[in-house]
Design a protein around this motif. Structure first.
Motif, mmCIF file in Angstrom:
data_model
loop_
_atom_site.group_PDB
_atom_site.id
_atom_site.type_symbol
_atom_site.label_atom_id
_atom_site.label_comp_id
_atom_site.label_asym_id
_atom_site.label_seq_id
_atom_site.Cartn_x
_atom_site.Cartn_y
_atom_site.Cartn_z
ATOM 1 N N ARG A 17 0.831 -1.207 0.000
ATOM 2 C CA ARG A 17 0.000 0.000 0.000
ATOM 3 C C ARG A 17 0.866 1.259 0.000
ATOM 4 O O ARG A 17 0.605 2.201 -0.735
ATOM 5 C CB ARG A 17 -0.928 0.006 1.205
ATOM 6 N N SER A 25 2.535 1.684 -3.435
ATOM 7 C CA SER A 25 1.516 2.061 -4.424
ATOM 8 C C SER A 25 1.089 3.503 -4.254
ATOM 9 O O SER A 25 1.000 4.264 -5.229
ATOM 10 C CB SER A 25 0.286 1.152 -4.292
ATOM 11 N N ASN A 26 0.812 3.898 -3.006
ATOM 12 C CA ASN A 26 0.392 5.271 -2.751
ATOM 13 C C ASN A 26 1.472 6.280 -3.116
ATOM 14 O O ASN A 26 1.167 7.368 -3.605
ATOM 15 C CB ASN A 26 -0.024 5.441 -1.290
ATOM 16 N N SER A 27 2.732 5.929 -2.874
ATOM 17 C CA SER A 27 3.828 6.827 -3.232
ATOM 18 C C SER A 27 3.902 7.027 -4.747
ATOM 19 O O SER A 27 4.058 8.155 -5.229
ATOM 20 C CB SER A 27 5.157 6.286 -2.707
ATOM 21 N N LEU A 36 1.408 6.548 -6.885
ATOM 22 C CA LEU A 36 0.200 7.263 -7.319
ATOM 23 C C LEU A 36 0.278 8.755 -7.006
ATOM 24 O O LEU A 36 -0.178 9.578 -7.812
ATOM 25 C CB LEU A 36 -1.046 6.647 -6.677
ATOM 26 N N ALA A 37 0.850 9.119 -5.866
ATOM 27 C CA ALA A 37 1.010 10.536 -5.536
ATOM 28 C C ALA A 37 1.928 11.219 -6.560
ATOM 29 O O ALA A 37 1.667 12.348 -6.995
ATOM 30 C CB ALA A 37 1.563 10.693 -4.120
ATOM 31 N N TYR A 38 2.986 10.534 -6.958
ATOM 32 C CA TYR A 38 3.901 11.079 -7.965
ATOM 33 C C TYR A 38 3.170 11.239 -9.302
ATOM 34 O O TYR A 38 3.306 12.269 -9.979
ATOM 35 C CB TYR A 38 5.116 10.165 -8.118
ATOM 36 N N MET A 73 -0.030 11.628 -9.773
ATOM 37 C CA MET A 73 -1.015 12.708 -9.648
ATOM 38 C C MET A 73 -0.339 14.063 -9.817
ATOM 39 O O MET A 73 -0.833 14.940 -10.539
ATOM 40 C CB MET A 73 -1.727 12.612 -8.292
ATOM 41 N N ALA A 74 0.791 14.267 -9.159
ATOM 42 C CA ALA A 74 1.522 15.539 -9.280
ATOM 43 C C ALA A 74 1.991 15.761 -10.714
ATOM 44 O O ALA A 74 1.899 16.870 -11.252
ATOM 45 C CB ALA A 74 2.709 15.556 -8.317
ATOM 46 N N THR A 75 2.475 14.696 -11.348
ATOM 47 C CA THR A 75 2.934 14.802 -12.736
ATOM 48 C C THR A 75 1.773 15.134 -13.661
ATOM 49 O O THR A 75 1.899 15.981 -14.556
ATOM 50 C CB THR A 75 3.620 13.498 -13.183
ATOM 51 N N ARG A 129 -0.975 16.723 -12.943
ATOM 52 C CA ARG A 129 -1.333 18.139 -12.754
ATOM 53 C C ARG A 129 -0.343 19.048 -13.483
ATOM 54 O O ARG A 129 -0.742 19.990 -14.169
ATOM 55 C CB ARG A 129 -1.373 18.490 -11.263
ATOM 56 N N HIS A 172 -7.069 15.604 -9.488
ATOM 57 C CA HIS A 172 -7.641 16.651 -8.629
ATOM 58 C C HIS A 172 -6.548 17.548 -8.107
ATOM 59 O O HIS A 172 -5.406 17.319 -8.168
ATOM 60 C CB HIS A 172 -8.434 16.047 -7.474
#
Length: 146
Positions: free
Chosen positions: A96, A99-101, A103-105, A107-109, A111, A146
């Motif tokens: 988890r 995966s979250n790390s 996905l956060a990257y 998401m930032a990319t 944006r 988002h």
């Protein structure tokens, strides 16, 4: 147990370690082809807006726990999308977190690249990311940015 991952573009010393993840999920690419694929990304000195990028999530002990390949594309229905044809996480204790790390990257990319969605494609080892099969791209999971 919470672990902080270092997430970013693949480094030369991570190429062979990351290959073990790609190999574990069954992609039909040999070590030399993987080295060549990553070598072009590691050697790039200027940003390439529509080129594939290999991203890794490395734990503090130096183990690569996750990797993905991403590229911005234009989708005829969704507009600008960050395509992720490969998303692999292999961790004995913190799937988890890795995966979250990643996905956060992503998401930032997304944006930063003005993408409205991230599309993570289903794991289909017979289709390496360079596949031009449009129907395959339409079967991914869309994540709104988002």
């Amino acid at each position: 147990m919470a672990v902080a991952y270092s997430v970013g573009p693949i480094k030369q010393q991570q190429v062979d370690k990351t290959y073990r993840l790609i190999e574990a999920v069954g992609y039909n690419v040999d070590l030399q082809a993987w080295r060549d694929f990553c070598g072009m990304r590691v050697a790039r000195t200027w940003p390439a807006p529509y080129a594939d990028e290999v991203i890794t999530a490395e734990n503090p002990l130096g183990y690569v726990a996750g990797a993905c390949i991403m590229r911005p594309v234009h989708d005829r229905i969704c507009g600008r999308v960050l395509d992720v044809p490969v998303f692999v996480v292999v961790s004995g204790g913190d799937t988890r977190g890795a995966s979250n790390s990643l996905l956060a990257y992503l998401m930032a990319t997304a944006r930063n690249k003005n993408c409205g969605f991230i599309r993570v494609l289903g794991l289909e080892p017979c289709n390496w990311p360079r596949s031009t099969d449009v129907s395959r791209r339409e079967r991914g999971i869309l994540i709104p940015v988002h």
